[in-house]
Design an enzyme around this catalytic site. Structure first.
Site, mmCIF file in Angstrom:
data_model
loop_
_atom_site.group_PDB
_atom_site.id
_atom_site.type_symbol
_atom_site.label_atom_id
_atom_site.label_comp_id
_atom_site.label_asym_id
_atom_site.label_seq_id
_atom_site.Cartn_x
_atom_site.Cartn_y
_atom_site.Cartn_z
ATOM 1 N N GLU A 166 4.585 -4.207 -1.745
ATOM 2 C CA GLU A 166 4.710 -4.976 -0.404
ATOM 3 C C GLU A 166 3.498 -6.288 0.118
ATOM 4 O O GLU A 166 3.734 -7.151 0.297
ATOM 5 C CB GLU A 166 4.844 -3.972 0.686
ATOM 6 C CG GLU A 166 5.083 -4.695 2.171
ATOM 7 C CD GLU A 166 5.302 -3.701 3.142
ATOM 8 O OE1 GLU A 166 4.897 -2.630 3.322
ATOM 9 O OE2 GLU A 166 5.988 -4.305 4.332
ATOM 10 N N ASP A 173 5.671 0.670 -1.732
ATOM 11 C CA ASP A 173 5.391 0.558 -0.229
ATOM 12 C C ASP A 173 4.371 1.376 0.108
ATOM 13 O O ASP A 173 4.429 2.585 0.136
ATOM 14 C CB ASP A 173 6.608 0.661 0.545
ATOM 15 C CG ASP A 173 6.272 0.075 2.283
ATOM 16 O OD1 ASP A 173 5.168 0.059 2.332
ATOM 17 O OD2 ASP A 173 7.457 -0.048 2.784
ATOM 18 N N ILE A 212 2.378 1.609 2.857
ATOM 19 C CA ILE A 212 2.689 2.397 4.252
ATOM 20 C C ILE A 212 4.065 1.810 4.881
ATOM 21 O O ILE A 212 4.240 0.772 5.067
ATOM 22 C CB ILE A 212 1.486 1.872 5.494
ATOM 23 C CG1 ILE A 212 0.269 2.428 4.980
ATOM 24 C CG2 ILE A 212 1.953 2.658 6.673
ATOM 25 C CD1 ILE A 212 -0.911 2.127 6.115
ATOM 26 N N ASP A 213 4.918 2.777 4.698
ATOM 27 C CA ASP A 213 6.062 2.446 5.340
ATOM 28 C C ASP A 213 6.189 3.005 6.681
ATOM 29 O O ASP A 213 5.985 4.114 6.941
ATOM 30 C CB ASP A 213 7.497 2.888 4.625
ATOM 31 C CG ASP A 213 8.888 2.114 5.110
ATOM 32 O OD1 ASP A 213 8.852 1.285 5.560
ATOM 33 O OD2 ASP A 213 9.702 3.428 5.570
ATOM 34 N N THR A 268 4.547 0.702 9.206
ATOM 35 C CA THR A 268 3.341 0.100 9.536
ATOM 36 C C THR A 268 3.264 -0.054 11.286
ATOM 37 O O THR A 268 2.175 0.369 11.798
ATOM 38 C CB THR A 268 3.077 -1.090 9.186
ATOM 39 O OG1 THR A 268 3.201 -0.931 7.399
ATOM 40 C CG2 THR A 268 1.763 -1.802 9.307
ATOM 41 N N ASP A 299 11.344 -0.570 0.121
ATOM 42 C CA ASP A 299 11.710 0.212 1.262
ATOM 43 C C ASP A 299 12.936 1.091 0.540
ATOM 44 O O ASP A 299 13.275 1.992 1.025
ATOM 45 C CB ASP A 299 12.351 -0.475 2.192
ATOM 46 C CG ASP A 299 11.300 -1.074 3.123
ATOM 47 O OD1 ASP A 299 10.089 -0.730 3.470
ATOM 48 O OD2 ASP A 299 11.603 -2.358 3.480
#
Ligand code: IPD
Length: 277
Positions: free
Chosen positions: A70, A90, A92-93, A95, A220
């Site tokens: 990402e 990803d 931190i999905d 955020t 994602d």
């Protein structure tokens, strides 16, 4: 007996847990927040730190592998899935949840070879739930096998979605009217939890019957797609055709009937493609 990508899978689990620990600690601390494509598309120093950690550790072990991630993409790296072994990350999905200390935050690591997804690892950092799926070998959460719901009737469905980053009036109108269409079709409810990957894991667990979204990205979707398929579910394009990982849109459900009903109800919101940015 572990299969050819066993070592990669084990590294993904190890790094997801390590990243999760860092994220869990940072959740309650002060953060430096910046915006990316819109005022609702956020990034923090922890996103970058965790992504750098994961990629550098993977590169040490597997120097020939490729990466789609990402924050690298936000910095201009191209998202192209070649036949080479490729990690899709990803850091931190969720955020926005992370920034607000809303405890629904995950690390997502997918792995593809020959453009086919081999495994996915998603770690719910605050609830310490590790979701894994390996092609042909099932999907699990903390060791417990996952199974999607068998619901086929939209009027009995709990549906999950995410808002997506665009907030211009035309996009919001389409977003709300899609939700309205499902509520008119008498879906039991529509939920937005702020993390695409964790919503998709809830679907894989049978805690919801369907998921749809416009405006998410390949990082994602990659890991969650394996987990849902291995839990017996369907992941497809919003047109009703096969999933295109780079198309920034998805419908997923426990059954093909449910996925098709959702796809038929939706109007398209155009977010472009990850591989054309
Ligand atoms: C986002 C979140 C959000 C969803 C977006 C995602 P990020 O991921 O999952 O809920 O609406 O489409 O891109 O930016 O927090 O990694």
């Amino acid at each position: 007996a572990g299969g050819p990508w066993e070592e990669c899978f084990e590294l993904a689990v190890q790094l997801a847990l390590r990243a999760g620990q860092i994220i869990r600690k940072a959740l309650s601390e002060e953060k430096q927040v910046s915006t990316k494509t819109s005022a609702a598309d956020l990034v923090t120093e922890t996103d970058q730190l965790v992504e750098d950690l994961i990629i550098s550790e993977m590169q040490k072990r597997f120097p020939s592998h490729r990466f789609i991630a990402e924050e690298a993409a936000a910095a201009g790296a191209k998202c192209v899935l070649t036949p080479s072994p490729t990690w899709i990350i990803d850091p931190i999905d969720g955020t926005c949840n992370f920034v607000h200390r809303f405890p629904t935050v995950a690390v997502s690591i997918g792995f593809a070879v020959n453009q086919e997804l081999e495994f996915g690892v998603i770690y719910h950092c605050t609830e310490e739930r590790l979701y894994t799926g390996r092609r042909g070998r099932g999907a699990f959460c903390n060791g417990q096998r996952l199974q999607v719901s068998g619901e086929t009737d939209l009027s009995k469905a709990l549906v999950l979605t995410e808002i997506g980053p665009k907030r211009d009036p035309a996009t919001l109108k389409l977003f709300l009217s899609n939700m309205e269409r499902l509520l008119h079709a008498k879906a039991h409810g529509v939920r937005v939890i702020g993390s695409s990957t964790l919503a998709l894991c809830l679907l894989a667990s049978g805690a919801a019957d369907a998921y749809y979204q416009f405006g998410l990205h390949c990082w994602d979707l990659a890991a969650a797609t394996v987990i849902i398929r291995e839990a017996g579910g369907i992941v497809m394009d919003t047109s009703g055709g096969p999933l295109d990982l780079m198309s920034c849109r998805v419908v997923a459900a426990g059954t093909r009937e449910m996925a098709t009903l959702i796809a038929q109800a939706l109007q398209t919101i155009n977010y472009g493609r990850d591989d054309e940015k």
